[in-house]
Design a protein around this motif. Structure first.
Motif, mmCIF file in Angstrom:
data_model
loop_
_atom_site.group_PDB
_atom_site.id
_atom_site.type_symbol
_atom_site.label_atom_id
_atom_site.label_comp_id
_atom_site.label_asym_id
_atom_site.label_seq_id
_atom_site.Cartn_x
_atom_site.Cartn_y
_atom_site.Cartn_z
ATOM 1 N N GLY A 33 -4.771 -9.313 -7.868
ATOM 2 C CA GLY A 33 -3.825 -8.092 -7.509
ATOM 3 C C GLY A 33 -2.976 -8.698 -6.350
ATOM 4 N N GLY A 127 1.663 -3.716 -1.930
ATOM 5 C CA GLY A 127 0.690 -2.852 -2.678
ATOM 6 C C GLY A 127 0.588 -1.379 -2.591
ATOM 7 N N ASP A 129 -1.570 0.370 -1.807
ATOM 8 C CA ASP A 129 -2.533 0.921 -0.825
ATOM 9 C C ASP A 129 -2.189 0.285 0.603
ATOM 10 N N LYS A 158 -1.601 -0.698 -8.824
ATOM 11 C CA LYS A 158 -2.844 -1.574 -8.693
ATOM 12 C C LYS A 158 -3.020 -2.245 -10.112
ATOM 13 N N GLU A 159 -3.565 -3.599 -9.909
ATOM 14 C CA GLU A 159 -3.792 -4.507 -10.809
ATOM 15 C C GLU A 159 -5.400 -4.060 -11.196
ATOM 16 N N THR A 160 -5.558 -3.995 -12.553
ATOM 17 C CA THR A 160 -6.736 -3.600 -13.081
ATOM 18 C C THR A 160 -7.409 -4.630 -13.987
ATOM 19 N N LYS A 165 -10.043 -1.644 -10.376
ATOM 20 C CA LYS A 165 -9.149 -2.321 -9.523
ATOM 21 C C LYS A 165 -9.485 -3.484 -9.267
ATOM 22 N N SER A 167 -10.166 -6.060 -6.429
ATOM 23 C CA SER A 167 -10.004 -5.930 -5.097
ATOM 24 C C SER A 167 -10.981 -7.043 -4.350
#
Length: 311
Positions: A33, A127, A129, A158-160, A165, A167
């Motif tokens: 991410g 990002g 967030d 967000k990268e999943t 996600k 994280s």
């Protein structure tokens, strides 16, 4: 890559005068991410013909906000590891901000004026967030209003991976469960940390499995106790190895937690050296064996499994 350390209020003379694309984040782990955010900034910098700058902090904000003991804070990457990742990812200027109480108490507009506009950001990338104060008043959705047309804002979604996600929290949970394949997939590289080779009780040598005892800083996030397929870096070379995190309960209860590495086909004395360990694969949980013979038999099987992994 040039590393520029800042302490609030910073000296403006240390800031390069050219315009930059500025990427923001704490980036613990520099996982997939984080890499997406940095690559987005890199693409914007290339498109505009600008240098790529990145701003991070020297310690986790919770040390100031939640009064966490700095020695009790555990990280996925040390500051020096983070620096190495940033250099590999093509960052030109790395700003390391000393996260002090004075810095933490900056109002959102002041933070934007001094740490975005003040660093000559033509584009700011972060990002979805990312926050720069209380999330209700200092989030990415509100950043354009603080920017007042002085720079462009790029918010990276967000990268999943497998629907969730990517994280640092998810990686820490994987490490806690010994799920190295999951942790390494989320990181995009094998989990790694450094330590110093120190003298142990030499019990491994007596068993026919001489190990390097590794002293690790309290701020390192260790995987769960168990036996692992690892690699150990001595000097500039990586050696196949198997690693153990545990208390050696076979030889008595209440023993200190140790990190020990048995290096395959290795016969050098490396006491006192700083080494790095990559954690590839969880082999098994720690077990209190009935005695040395049962332990040796299991270690022999662990070595067979480790060699198969590297094959």
């Amino acid at each position: 890559m040039e590393i520029i350390e800042l302490r609030h209020p910073y000296n403006k003379d240390v800031i390069p005068s050219e315009s930059v694309v500025l990427v923001l984040g704490f980036f613990d782990g520099v996982h997939l991410g984080h890499q997406k955010v940095i690559e987005t900034g890199k693409a914007a910098a290339k498109e505009k013909g600008l240098k790529l700058a990145l701003m991070t902090f020297n310690q986790h904000p919770s040390i100031v906000f939640q009064k966490v003991d700095p020695e009790a804070m555990q990280y996925l990457t040390s500051l020096s590891q983070k620096e190495a990742h940033m250099a590999d990812l093509g960052v030109d200027y790395l700003y390391e901000v000393d996260f002090t109480s004075a810095f933490a108490n900056l109002a959102p507009q002041v933070f934007v004026d001094q740490y975005m506009v003040g660093l000559h950001a033509e584009v700011v990338v972060a990002g979805f967030d990312y926050t720069y104060g209380k999330k209700e008043t200092a989030n990415m959705a509100l950043l354009p209003s603080y920017a007042q047309g002085r720079f462009e804002v790029i918010t990276v979604p967000k990268e999943t991976l497998t629907g969730e996600k990517v994280s640092s929290t998810r990686i820490r949970a994987a490490l806690q469960n010994g799920e190295m394949t999951e942790a390494n997939r989320l990181l995009g590289y094998p989990y790694e940390f450094e330590g110093t080779v120190v003298h142990g009780d030499a019990r491994g040598r007596e068993l026919g499995f001489p190990t390097a005892n590794i002293k690790v800083k309290s701020t390192v996030r260790l995987p769960k106790e168990g036996v692992y397929v690892t690699e150990l870096k001595v000097g500039d070379r990586w050696y196949p190895s198997m690693g153990s995190i545990g208390h050696n309960d076979t030889f008595g209860q209440g023993r200190q937690l140790t990190v020990e590495i048995y290096i395959l086909d290795f016969h050098q004395d490396i006491y006192g050296e700083t080494v790095a360990i990559r954690w590839h694969h969880f082999l098994r949980d720690q077990v209190a064996f009935s005695g040395a013979e049962a332990l040796i038999e299991q270690l022999q099987q662990d070595e067979i499994d480790t060699r198969k992994y590297f094959e």
